[in-house]
Motif scaffolding. Structure first.
Motif, mmCIF file in Angstrom:
data_model
loop_
_atom_site.group_PDB
_atom_site.id
_atom_site.type_symbol
_atom_site.label_atom_id
_atom_site.label_comp_id
_atom_site.label_asym_id
_atom_site.label_seq_id
_atom_site.Cartn_x
_atom_site.Cartn_y
_atom_site.Cartn_z
ATOM 1 N N ASP A 104 47.883 44.080 45.673
ATOM 2 C CA ASP A 104 47.121 43.741 44.460
ATOM 3 C C ASP A 104 46.822 42.235 44.471
ATOM 4 O O ASP A 104 47.732 41.418 44.495
ATOM 5 C CB ASP A 104 48.004 44.100 43.250
ATOM 6 N N ARG A 107 43.475 47.455 34.249
ATOM 7 C CA ARG A 107 44.763 46.802 34.490
ATOM 8 C C ARG A 107 45.878 47.374 33.607
ATOM 9 O O ARG A 107 46.983 47.612 34.079
ATOM 10 C CB ARG A 107 44.599 45.294 34.250
ATOM 11 N N MET A 108 45.570 47.607 32.343
ATOM 12 C CA MET A 108 46.645 47.938 31.411
ATOM 13 C C MET A 108 47.002 49.411 31.371
ATOM 14 O O MET A 108 48.136 49.774 31.094
ATOM 15 C CB MET A 108 46.284 47.466 29.992
ATOM 16 N N HIS A 125 50.165 53.052 42.178
ATOM 17 C CA HIS A 125 50.414 51.627 42.381
ATOM 18 C C HIS A 125 49.315 51.017 43.254
ATOM 19 O O HIS A 125 48.874 51.636 44.224
ATOM 20 C CB HIS A 125 51.786 51.463 43.059
ATOM 21 N N VAL A 126 48.883 49.835 42.906
ATOM 22 C CA VAL A 126 47.914 49.115 43.744
ATOM 23 C C VAL A 126 48.711 48.261 44.729
ATOM 24 O O VAL A 126 49.382 47.311 44.334
ATOM 25 C CB VAL A 126 46.994 48.208 42.900
ATOM 26 N N TYR A 170 36.635 37.446 35.852
ATOM 27 C CA TYR A 170 36.922 38.274 37.030
ATOM 28 C C TYR A 170 38.123 37.784 37.829
ATOM 29 O O TYR A 170 38.792 38.569 38.492
ATOM 30 C CB TYR A 170 35.705 38.319 37.964
ATOM 31 N N LEU A 171 38.332 36.470 37.789
ATOM 32 C CA LEU A 171 39.353 35.924 38.684
ATOM 33 C C LEU A 171 40.468 35.169 37.962
ATOM 34 O O LEU A 171 41.640 35.520 38.082
ATOM 35 C CB LEU A 171 38.681 34.996 39.717
ATOM 36 N N ASP A 179 53.371 42.405 44.964
ATOM 37 C CA ASP A 179 52.124 42.899 44.366
ATOM 38 C C ASP A 179 52.066 42.559 42.878
ATOM 39 O O ASP A 179 51.010 42.227 42.343
ATOM 40 C CB ASP A 179 52.016 44.419 44.515
ATOM 41 N N GLY A 219 45.528 40.583 42.077
ATOM 42 C CA GLY A 219 45.692 40.001 40.739
ATOM 43 C C GLY A 219 44.386 39.709 40.028
ATOM 44 O O GLY A 219 44.381 39.292 38.885
ATOM 45 N N SER A 220 43.264 39.929 40.687
ATOM 46 C CA SER A 220 41.970 39.709 40.028
ATOM 47 C C SER A 220 41.609 40.948 39.210
ATOM 48 O O SER A 220 42.417 41.874 39.083
ATOM 49 C CB SER A 220 40.897 39.383 41.073
ATOM 50 N N LYS A 221 40.407 40.972 38.662
ATOM 51 C CA LYS A 221 40.067 42.048 37.719
ATOM 52 C C LYS A 221 40.050 43.410 38.415
ATOM 53 O O LYS A 221 39.523 43.568 39.516
ATOM 54 C CB LYS A 221 38.715 41.779 37.076
ATOM 55 N N PRO A 234 42.591 36.990 34.872
ATOM 56 C CA PRO A 234 43.444 38.066 35.403
ATOM 57 C C PRO A 234 44.537 37.549 36.337
ATOM 58 O O PRO A 234 45.674 38.019 36.297
ATOM 59 C CB PRO A 234 42.459 38.960 36.161
ATOM 60 N N GLN A 235 44.181 36.589 37.166
ATOM 61 C CA GLN A 235 45.166 36.056 38.117
ATOM 62 C C GLN A 235 46.320 35.367 37.382
ATOM 63 O O GLN A 235 47.487 35.562 37.722
ATOM 64 C CB GLN A 235 44.454 35.045 39.028
ATOM 65 N N GLN A 289 48.426 38.051 35.452
ATOM 66 C CA GLN A 289 49.286 38.815 36.363
ATOM 67 C C GLN A 289 50.519 38.001 36.767
ATOM 68 O O GLN A 289 51.653 38.456 36.666
ATOM 69 C CB GLN A 289 48.449 39.181 37.610
ATOM 70 N N GLY A 339 50.796 39.294 42.255
ATOM 71 C CA GLY A 339 49.439 39.076 42.762
ATOM 72 C C GLY A 339 49.491 38.429 44.128
ATOM 73 O O GLY A 339 50.142 37.401 44.314
ATOM 74 N N ARG A 340 48.785 39.053 45.060
ATOM 75 C CA ARG A 340 48.819 38.563 46.451
ATOM 76 C C ARG A 340 47.793 37.448 46.635
ATOM 77 O O ARG A 340 46.852 37.570 47.423
ATOM 78 C CB ARG A 340 48.519 39.713 47.399
#
Lengths: 458, 101
Positions: free
Chosen positions: B28, B50-51, B24-25, A333-334, A276, B30-32, A337-338, A341, A279-280
């Motif tokens: 996840d 996120r933070m 916990h997600v 949005y993508l 997680d 990993g996007s916004k 963040p991706q 992470q 990032g999945r």
């Protein structure tokens, strides 16, 4: 799918050497240990000193806009600065985009290089060749991928291939020219292993580790014995080439049948929380796999964030309303963040395992993007200035090397060219660029790269 | 190769007074990740999540407040003429907590 040359030898059992090699990842093998020993004899590689012999490159195919990410210009006019805001990092004086909040907290580990540029065209492939090999070239003058060079210099340290590209090779990014991720004249023994699968899928299997349909492990072992007998006959006319092939075949068998190898590519025994954390997604799980296979003996892994720029959300932000319709929204949005992470997870994970100090991480891309927003609000290709960065190993973090002018249009000080990045990666990995040579086209010894490392990094 | 996203993200959130905390997600993507605050059924704020695992909405306007954690679900990058996604969107990934002022 890997191929080892064009061997196409039929055996009495019906299997062809070529088809066997298509099933395995034979191409990454070769006579590398003897090469290593030769190099050590010459003093080019000092194993006792060269602690840092791993590298993970993250290649952001499509290329982020430098003004939207790591070289923001908040004082520039609105049609240049764009809509994102800079945030402070844990290094005073270095701000980055607000959409990298996790990276902002580890900027003390990162060395930004803000004055990258090149002058040989604005196609994706130009930049890919530069950043993956340190050269620009054509199909007729191919130059080797960094991972292939590292494979040639250091050789393997386990059954795993020395150089691996995840999750797949770069495909169509616009022109039918090389991408810089091939072994070129170093030969199939140093060809990177392309995973050829998506590690985020529940049914993921490594394409290159699957036997051909109908071939069980038992049958593969039986065929190995047949090949052994055949090879005994061939040894009567043995040459260096056949020795290389034999080693490649042998390593391909090992790779196909070794439980250790299969385990290296199996993410299911990683804790769910760690998966997680990365990032999945295809990218996140590829970064996790990069750590996993570096840990088990690969030396150089490249994670391609994408394999194309068409019809998907990627960094190639033209906002053209058609097949290249990425916009700031995709970044916010993508994509940011991706990346934030997965990159920070990789750094943390390597550090917690004690691997960060022996692994260089390089985040690379083909070029920057135009300082002025186009009429649709996107940015187009711009090789005159961009930012990439390194961390880990002996890289001195918490600094920004070079800078661009007030609108990010050109390097303002310390202009840096792609070969200097490649030279820096080799240097960071403990390769003495003055004394280490490799066989160039026709076997002529040549330097690995005609550039000096960026010494501020160390 | 487009990005593939594994599983369905979920998280539990808890309310303490007006302060909300997320766990916990799992899965996840990993996007916004964002908090969405609704007052009397209308979205009144979206805040990056996120933070910080905790969040307190500082608006004290009277009404019934609901807070939920959302994750961006990427389906494809298709957008309409205004530039809004047509299929990708934010989805709720947590329980909803509420309080009244």
């Amino acid at each position: 799918m890997l191929h080892l040359g064009d061997e196409n030898v039929s055996l009495c059992s019906g299997i062809r050497r070529r088809s066997f090699l298509q099933a395995g990842a034979a191409g990454m093998a070769g006579l590398t240990l003897p090469n290593l020993l030769q190099l050590e004899t010459r003093g080019a590689v000092d194993q006792s000193k060269a602690k840092i012999r791993n590298c993970i490159t993250i290649f952001l195919v499509g290329s982020p806009g430098h003004l939207d990410t790591w070289d923001m210009k908040p004082e520039a006019p609105e049609d240049i600065r764009g809509g994102f805001k800079p945030v402070n990092t844990n290094v005073p004086g270095i701000d980055i985009c607000e959409h990298f909040p996790q990276m902002a907290k580890m900027m003390d580990k990162v060395a930004l290089i803000r004055s990258l540029h090149h002058k040989t065209g604005a196609s994706h492939e130009n930049g890919q060749r530069w950043m993956m090999s340190g050269h620009d070239f054509t199909q007729d003058s191919m130059q080797p991928y960094m991972g292939s060079v590292v494979s040639r210099v250091f050789g393997p340290k386990s059954n795993l291939p020395s150089a691996v590209i995840l999750p797949d090779k770069i495909g169509n990014t616009g022109t039918a020219t090389p991408h810089g991720q091939e072994a070129a004249y170093l030969g199939s023994g140093h060809q990177p292993f392309f995973l050829g699968g998506d590690p985020s899928r529940a049914d993921f299997k490594v394409a290159n580790l699957q036997p051909p349909d109908g071939q069980t492990e038992f049958r593969i072992n039986a065929r190995r014995n047949i090949l052994k007998e055949l090879d005994t006959l061939q040894r009567r006319a043995e040459t260096n080439t056949t020795i290389q092939r034999d080693t490649a075949y042998s390593r391909a068998f090992n790779l196909l049948t070794s439980p250790e190898t299969k385990m290296a590519f199996d993410l299911t025994d990683e804790p769910d929380k760690l998966r997680d954390r990365y990032g999945r997604s295809t990218f996140g799980q590829s970064c996790l796999m990069a750590r996993r296979i570096i840990e088990r003996g690969s030396r150089f892994v490249t994670v391609n964030h994408f394999d194309t720029v068409f019809n998907i959300a990627c960094w190639d932000m033209h906002a053209d309303g058609g097949g290249l319709n990425n916009t700031h929204k995709d970044y916010e949005y993508l994509l940011c963040p991706q990346f934030d992470q997965a990159f920070t997870a990789l750094v943390e994970d390597l550090e917690q395992r004690g691997l960060l100090e022996e692994t260089v991480i390089a985040v690379l891309s083909e070029f920057g993007r135009t300082p002025k927003l186009n009429p649709r609000g996107g940015r187009d290709h711009y090789p005159s200035a961009w930012t990439n960065f390194l961390c880990g190993a002996n890289i001195k973090g918490g600094q920004a090397i070079g800078s661009t002018d007030r609108i990010g249009a050109a390097p303002h000080d310390r202009p840096i060219l792609p070969p200097q990045i490649v030279a820096s990666i080799y240097h960071a990995m403990g390769i003495d660029l003055e004394t280490t040579m490799m066989p160039g086209p026709g076997g002529r010894p040549i330097r690995l790269i005609e550039a000096e490392p960026i010494m501020e990094l160390f | 190769m487009d990005q593939v996203f594994e599983g369905t993200p979920t998280a539990e959130i808890q309310l303490d007074g007006h302060r909300v905390t997320r766990g916990h997600v799992s899965n996840d993507w990993g996007s916004k990740l964002q908090w969405v605050v609704r007052r009397d059924g209308k979205d009144v704020a979206t805040v990056p999540a996120r933070m910080e695992a905790t969040f307190e909405h500082d608006d004290k306007t009277a009404g019934k407040y609901e807070i939920v954690l959302q994750h961006f679900k990427y389906v494809n990058y298709r957008k309409d003429a205004k530039g809004d996604y047509t299929e990708s969107r934010f989805i709720d990934i947590s329980n909803v907590v509420s309080y009244t002022i």
